[in-house]
Scaffold this motif. Structure first.
Motif, PDB file in Angstrom:
ATOM      1  N   GLU A  76       0.824  -1.206   0.000  1.00  0.00           N
ATOM      2  CA  GLU A  76       0.000   0.000   0.000  1.00  0.00           C
ATOM      3  C   GLU A  76       0.862   1.263   0.000  1.00  0.00           C
ATOM      4  O   GLU A  76       0.599   2.203  -0.750  1.00  0.00           O
ATOM      5  N   LYS A  77       1.918   1.273   0.822  1.00  0.00           N
ATOM      6  CA  LYS A  77       2.820   2.437   0.864  1.00  0.00           C
ATOM      7  C   LYS A  77       3.519   2.651  -0.472  1.00  0.00           C
ATOM      8  O   LYS A  77       3.644   3.781  -0.947  1.00  0.00           O
ATOM      9  N   ILE A  78       3.971   1.575  -1.084  1.00  0.00           N
ATOM     10  CA  ILE A  78       4.652   1.677  -2.378  1.00  0.00           C
ATOM     11  C   ILE A  78       3.677   2.159  -3.444  1.00  0.00           C
ATOM     12  O   ILE A  78       3.999   3.043  -4.249  1.00  0.00           O
ATOM     13  N   ALA A  79       2.471   1.613  -3.445  1.00  0.00           N
ATOM     14  CA  ALA A  79       1.461   2.032  -4.422  1.00  0.00           C
ATOM     15  C   ALA A  79       1.170   3.523  -4.281  1.00  0.00           C
ATOM     16  O   ALA A  79       1.125   4.251  -5.283  1.00  0.00           O
ATOM     17  N   GLU A  80       0.989   3.989  -3.062  1.00  0.00           N
ATOM     18  CA  GLU A  80       0.713   5.409  -2.824  1.00  0.00           C
ATOM     19  C   GLU A  80       1.867   6.291  -3.280  1.00  0.00           C
ATOM     20  O   GLU A  80       1.654   7.360  -3.860  1.00  0.00           O
ATOM     21  N   ALA A  81       3.101   5.832  -3.041  1.00  0.00           N
ATOM     22  CA  ALA A  81       4.276   6.611  -3.446  1.00  0.00           C
ATOM     23  C   ALA A  81       4.353   6.746  -4.964  1.00  0.00           C
ATOM     24  O   ALA A  81       4.922   7.710  -5.475  1.00  0.00           O
ATOM     25  N   MET A  82       3.763   5.800  -5.680  1.00  0.00           N
ATOM     26  CA  MET A  82       3.774   5.863  -7.143  1.00  0.00           C
ATOM     27  C   MET A  82       2.502   6.513  -7.689  1.00  0.00           C
ATOM     28  O   MET A  82       2.311   6.561  -8.900  1.00  0.00           O
ATOM     29  N   GLY A  83       1.640   6.995  -6.809  1.00  0.00           N
ATOM     30  CA  GLY A  83       0.396   7.616  -7.263  1.00  0.00           C
ATOM     31  C   GLY A  83      -0.705   6.623  -7.545  1.00  0.00           C
ATOM     32  O   GLY A  83      -1.677   6.935  -8.229  1.00  0.00           O
ATOM     33  N   GLY A  84      -0.570   5.434  -7.000  1.00  0.00           N
ATOM     34  CA  GLY A  84      -1.593   4.393  -7.185  1.00  0.00           C
ATOM     35  C   GLY A  84      -2.236   4.034  -5.862  1.00  0.00           C
ATOM     36  O   GLY A  84      -2.021   4.703  -4.845  1.00  0.00           O
ATOM     37  N   ARG A  85      -3.019   2.991  -5.883  1.00  0.00           N
ATOM     38  CA  ARG A  85      -3.584   2.467  -4.643  1.00  0.00           C
ATOM     39  C   ARG A  85      -3.669   0.958  -4.745  1.00  0.00           C
ATOM     40  O   ARG A  85      -3.837   0.407  -5.837  1.00  0.00           O
ATOM     41  N   LEU A  86      -3.542   0.324  -3.621  1.00  0.00           N
ATOM     42  CA  LEU A  86      -3.588  -1.134  -3.561  1.00  0.00           C
ATOM     43  C   LEU A  86      -5.036  -1.582  -3.477  1.00  0.00           C
ATOM     44  O   LEU A  86      -5.821  -1.024  -2.708  1.00  0.00           O
ATOM     45  N   VAL A  87      -5.384  -2.577  -4.260  1.00  0.00           N
ATOM     46  CA  VAL A  87      -6.708  -3.183  -4.221  1.00  0.00           C
ATOM     47  C   VAL A  87      -6.499  -4.672  -4.017  1.00  0.00           C
ATOM     48  O   VAL A  87      -5.716  -5.290  -4.728  1.00  0.00           O
ATOM     49  N   TYR A  88      -7.195  -5.248  -3.040  1.00  0.00           N
ATOM     50  CA  TYR A  88      -7.087  -6.695  -2.844  1.00  0.00           C
ATOM     51  C   TYR A  88      -8.448  -7.255  -2.490  1.00  0.00           C
ATOM     52  O   TYR A  88      -9.354  -6.518  -2.084  1.00  0.00           O
ATOM     53  N   ALA A  89      -8.606  -8.545  -2.690  1.00  0.00           N
ATOM     54  CA  ALA A  89      -9.881  -9.196  -2.422  1.00  0.00           C
ATOM     55  C   ALA A  89      -9.651 -10.678  -2.184  1.00  0.00           C
ATOM     56  O   ALA A  89      -8.658 -11.246  -2.637  1.00  0.00           O
ATOM     57  N   ILE A  90     -10.580 -11.282  -1.481  1.00  0.00           N
ATOM     58  CA  ILE A  90     -10.626 -12.738  -1.370  1.00  0.00           C
ATOM     59  C   ILE A  90     -11.823 -13.168  -2.203  1.00  0.00           C
ATOM     60  O   ILE A  90     -12.939 -12.716  -1.980  1.00  0.00           O
ATOM     61  N   ILE A  91     -11.564 -14.015  -3.182  1.00  0.00           N
ATOM     62  CA  ILE A  91     -12.612 -14.422  -4.112  1.00  0.00           C
ATOM     63  C   ILE A  91     -12.655 -15.951  -4.204  1.00  0.00           C
ATOM     64  O   ILE A  91     -11.672 -16.620  -3.897  1.00  0.00           O
ATOM     65  N   PRO A  92     -13.778 -16.497  -4.651  1.00  0.00           N
ATOM     66  CA  PRO A  92     -13.852 -17.951  -4.842  1.00  0.00           C
ATOM     67  C   PRO A  92     -12.879 -18.418  -5.924  1.00  0.00           C
ATOM     68  O   PRO A  92     -12.615 -17.680  -6.876  1.00  0.00           O
ATOM     69  N   ARG A  93     -12.363 -19.616  -5.772  1.00  0.00           N
ATOM     70  CA  ARG A  93     -11.475 -20.167  -6.802  1.00  0.00           C
ATOM     71  C   ARG A  93     -12.210 -20.277  -8.129  1.00  0.00           C
ATOM     72  O   ARG A  93     -11.675 -19.984  -9.178  1.00  0.00           O
TER      73      ARG A  93
END
Length: 153
Positions: A76-93
């Motif tokens: 998340e910190k790295i993404a923010e430093a590059m002007g992005g944002r981290l997105v994550y999810a738990i999804i069914p296989r």
């Protein structure tokens, strides 16, 4: 519909939506940090400077991401430093989340039906019963319809 059931429905819809979207978001071979850096034209020294860390720490983060050992916080910190944002999810296989719930309800129903049939056989009362598969499907549907959550135990 109860509040609990409505909340569960909303959560299922959100997970299913994330699952659909995730099909097109496979992790790039080099990982997301390196891919995003390449996309925006930011080299490791510039990223390191923004984060106040060394270049070697950036290279280590990229390797950790590739190895699957990087923390979400660090990503998340790295993404923010590059002007992005981290997105994550738990999804069914595979398939919708309701299939996971139904499979577990069937497992619970199968145990109940088998135990019941064994007792009925001992008492010689099993004559004329529907098939086990039909009974399992009906009981699993009832378990879900009632909103029971004890089938995960």
């Amino acid at each position: 519909m109860s509040v609990t059931r409505a909340k569960q429905r909303q959560a299922q819809e959100r997970v299913n939506q994330a699952g659909s979207l995730a099909k097109s978001l496979a992790k790039p071979v080099g990982g997301w940090i390196a891919t995003f850096q390449e996309a925006i034209g930011m080299n490791a020294p510039a990223l390191a400077e923004r984060l106040g860390i060394s270049r070697n720490n950036i290279y280590a983060a990229i390797q950790n991401e590739q190895a699957g050992t990087i923390s979400l916080n660090q990503m998340e910190k790295i993404a923010e430093a590059m002007g992005g944002r981290l997105v994550y999810a738990i999804i069914p296989r595979e398939g919708p989340v309701e299939e996971i719930v139904m499979a577990q309800a069937r497992t619970k129903a199968r145990r109940i039906i088998q135990r019941t049939r064994a007792h009925m056989a001992l008492e010689e009362q099993s004559e004329g019963l529907r098939s086990e598969a039909e009974m399992v499907e009906d009981l699993a549907a009832d378990i879900i319809r009632e909103g029971r959550r004890d089938f995960w135990q």
